[in-house]
Enzyme design. Structure first.
Site, PDB file in Angstrom:
ATOM      1  N   GLY A   1       0.822  -1.210   0.000  1.00 33.81           N
ATOM      2  CA  GLY A   1       0.000   0.000   0.000  1.00 33.81           C
ATOM      3  C   GLY A   1       0.853   1.256   0.000  1.00 33.81           C
ATOM      4  O   GLY A   1       2.067   1.184  -0.218  1.00 33.81           O
ATOM      5  N   ASN A   2       0.241   2.409   0.207  1.00 38.53           N
ATOM      6  CA  ASN A   2       0.997   3.666   0.287  1.00 38.53           C
ATOM      7  C   ASN A   2       0.424   4.550   1.389  1.00 38.53           C
ATOM      8  O   ASN A   2      -0.594   4.230   1.990  1.00 38.53           O
ATOM      9  CB  ASN A   2       1.031   4.373  -1.075  1.00 38.53           C
ATOM     10  CG  ASN A   2      -0.359   4.764  -1.538  1.00 38.53           C
ATOM     11  OD1 ASN A   2      -1.035   5.554  -0.911  1.00 38.53           O
ATOM     12  ND2 ASN A   2      -0.785   4.175  -2.662  1.00 38.53           N
ATOM     13  N   ARG A   3       1.097   5.678   1.632  1.00 35.96           N
ATOM     14  CA  ARG A   3       0.754   6.504   2.796  1.00 35.96           C
ATOM     15  C   ARG A   3      -0.286   7.584   2.513  1.00 35.96           C
ATOM     16  O   ARG A   3      -0.468   8.471   3.329  1.00 35.96           O
ATOM     17  CB  ARG A   3       2.018   7.190   3.322  1.00 35.96           C
ATOM     18  CG  ARG A   3       3.030   6.251   3.915  1.00 35.96           C
ATOM     19  CD  ARG A   3       4.173   7.056   4.478  1.00 35.96           C
ATOM     20  NE  ARG A   3       5.322   6.216   4.769  1.00 35.96           N
ATOM     21  CZ  ARG A   3       5.467   5.522   5.895  1.00 35.96           C
ATOM     22  NH1 ARG A   3       4.530   5.575   6.817  1.00 35.96           N
ATOM     23  NH2 ARG A   3       6.541   4.785   6.080  1.00 35.96           N
ATOM     24  N   SER A   4      -0.945   7.545   1.373  1.00 39.36           N
ATOM     25  CA  SER A   4      -1.917   8.601   1.058  1.00 39.36           C
ATOM     26  C   SER A   4      -2.983   8.686   2.157  1.00 39.36           C
ATOM     27  O   SER A   4      -3.547   7.672   2.567  1.00 39.36           O
ATOM     28  CB  SER A   4      -2.595   8.289  -0.277  1.00 39.36           C
ATOM     29  OG  SER A   4      -3.714   9.114  -0.433  1.00 39.36           O
TER      30      SER A   4
ATOM     31  N   ALA B   1      -4.273   7.984  -4.876  1.00 39.25           N
ATOM     32  CA  ALA B   1      -2.901   7.519  -5.103  1.00 39.25           C
ATOM     33  C   ALA B   1      -3.010   6.041  -5.454  1.00 39.25           C
ATOM     34  O   ALA B   1      -2.971   5.165  -4.584  1.00 39.25           O
ATOM     35  CB  ALA B   1      -2.069   7.712  -3.845  1.00 39.25           C
TER      36      ALA B   1
END
Ligand code: CTP
Length: 401
Positions: free
Chosen positions: A211-214, A278
């Site tokens: 995943g990502n930090r958005s 994102a």
């Protein structure tokens, strides 16, 4: 929460079991920067002391008891309140107050103020179900709506009688969102917007993901601002943990593939797509059907491309759909963003320099149009940026054939 910085709000309170909730509404308004004048009906004063409101608003509370003195001692009377207010909010509004408002009666300070008001009026009813569903009340509500009065709620829930049903005062957040909308020009009314927000999660096994930090906050701000300006908004979001803004239809998804399917479905009848999400560019090539057990010292992870949602949208070309993308660029901001705009066939792109070095909650962006328009913006709150962006979207919607 909605901001009412610099707004002058008249809060009318009538006598219901939920009258006490108006104290926290007054407090929320003051805390977000509004100047609040409270008018209590005689029945409301039986339930909550004027002093409670006075302590919160730091202003003289108007009641019918004080009415004659108010006029003679130079306090703001009903006409000057009505003329100066940016909006009148009546919460809670009883069946009696709603009926009198609809008929144009003016036998107390609150009703006289409403009759003289030139500003938007928002009414939040609260009463027993039978009173709310009664043909008389429904007729009065329809009359008020036909005059442009905004009705917020009531909601279904536990009522003072002990029964459950429709009639409960709307939640404070919902009432404040309706008030904010009443103070905002409805220039996006009748438009359907699809907004994406947050990061996607690409499964590795049943319990793990890439995943990502958005945070999702930008997309949520766009969705909220658009709804407040009257648009019908579908917000397609990854797992953010944020509450959906009032008046927005939230569609929860997890992976890029799910987001693609939701976007293609939602844009069918939409006027604009704003891709603030994102989206992961890669996903694990294989998703293990069972939880991966630890074993070897190294575990190579092979990733494959996810679908590019904006590219797919362009292939399904929706005539007239205004498409907005985002670009985070660490070098050559305008040139790289413009290139992305061309490649993805966008109408507008929001170019963000990375890393961002501004105060929490503020972002700096340059808005670039397909027509060559470049609008560099100062650091702004996400809400302000959302509105600047929506202004440009509106111009493009208006210039569609
Ligand atoms: N986007 C998309 N589908 C993807 C990845 C991104 O629709 N699979 C959208 C994003 O929502 C954003 C825009 O494309 O509006 C630009 O995303 P960004 O990640 O900055 O650009 P990329 O095309 O991925 O290019 P690069 O990573 O090379 O900067």
């Amino acid at each position: 929460m909605s901001s009412f910085q610099g707004r002058y709000i008249v809060l009318g309170v009538s006598g219901s079991i939920s009258t006490y909730k108006a104290v926290s509404l007054a407090s929320a308004l003051v805390q977000t920067g509004a100047l609040v004048d409270v008018i209590l009906t005689a029945a409301a004063t039986q339930l909550v002391q004027p002093l409670s409101f006075q302590a919160i608003t730091h202003r003289q509370v108007h009641t019918d008891l004080f009415y004659p003195e108010a006029e003679t001692e130079g306090h703001a009377g009903h006409v000057s309140l009505a003329r100066q207010a940016d909006a009148v909010l009546i919460a809670p509004a009883t069946a009696n107050t709603i009926a009198k408002l609809a008929l144009g009666l003016a036998d107390n300070f609150l009703l006289t103020t409403c009759l003289a008001a030139l500003c938007p009026i928002v009414v939040a009813p609260a009463m027993e179900s039978a009173m709310w569903t009664h043909a008389a009340t429904q007729g009065h509500v329809a009359t008020l709506q036909s005059r442009g009065v905004r009705i917020v709620g009531p909601e279904v829930g536990y009522l003072a009688s002990g029964a459950s049903g429709v009639g409960r005062l709307a939640e404070s957040e919902t009432i404040l969102a309706a008030l904010a909308a009443a103070l905002t020009p409805q220039d996006l009314a009748g438009r359907r917007l699809v907004v994406t927000a947050g990061g996607t999660r690409e499964a590795l096994d049943p319990v793990r993901y890439v995943g990502n930090r958005s945070s999702g906050r930008m997309g949520y701000a766009v969705a909220q601002a658009a709804a407040r300006r009257g648009a019908e908004v579908a917000l397609i979001h990854g797992p953010t943990g944020l509450p959906a803004p009032t008046g927005v239809r939230a569609v929860a998804v997890e992976s890029a593939a799910e987001m693609l399917a939701a976007v293609l479905r939602e844009i069918e009848s939409a006027d604009a797509l704003l891709m603030a999400a994102a989206v992961a560019d890669y996903r694990p090539a294989e998703v293990a059907p069972q939880k991966i057990k630890k074993g070897a010292d190294e575990l190579p992870l092979r990733l494959v491309r996810t679908p590019d949602i904006l590219a797919e949208v362009r292939q399904h070309q929706q005539p007239g759909l205004v498409v907005v993308g985002w670009a985070a660029e660490s070098t050559n901001l305008v040139a790289n963003a413009r290139d992305k705009l061309e490649r993805k066939g966008l109408d507008l792109i929001v170019a963000n320099p990375v890393p961002q070095t501004f105060g929490a909650g503020e972002v700096q962006a340059t808005l670039i149009g397909r027509d060559g328009d470049v609008t560099p913006l100062p650091p702004l709150s996400k809400h302000e940026l959302a509105n600047r962006l929506l202004d440009l979207v509106l111009v493009r919607l208006q210039s569609r054939p």
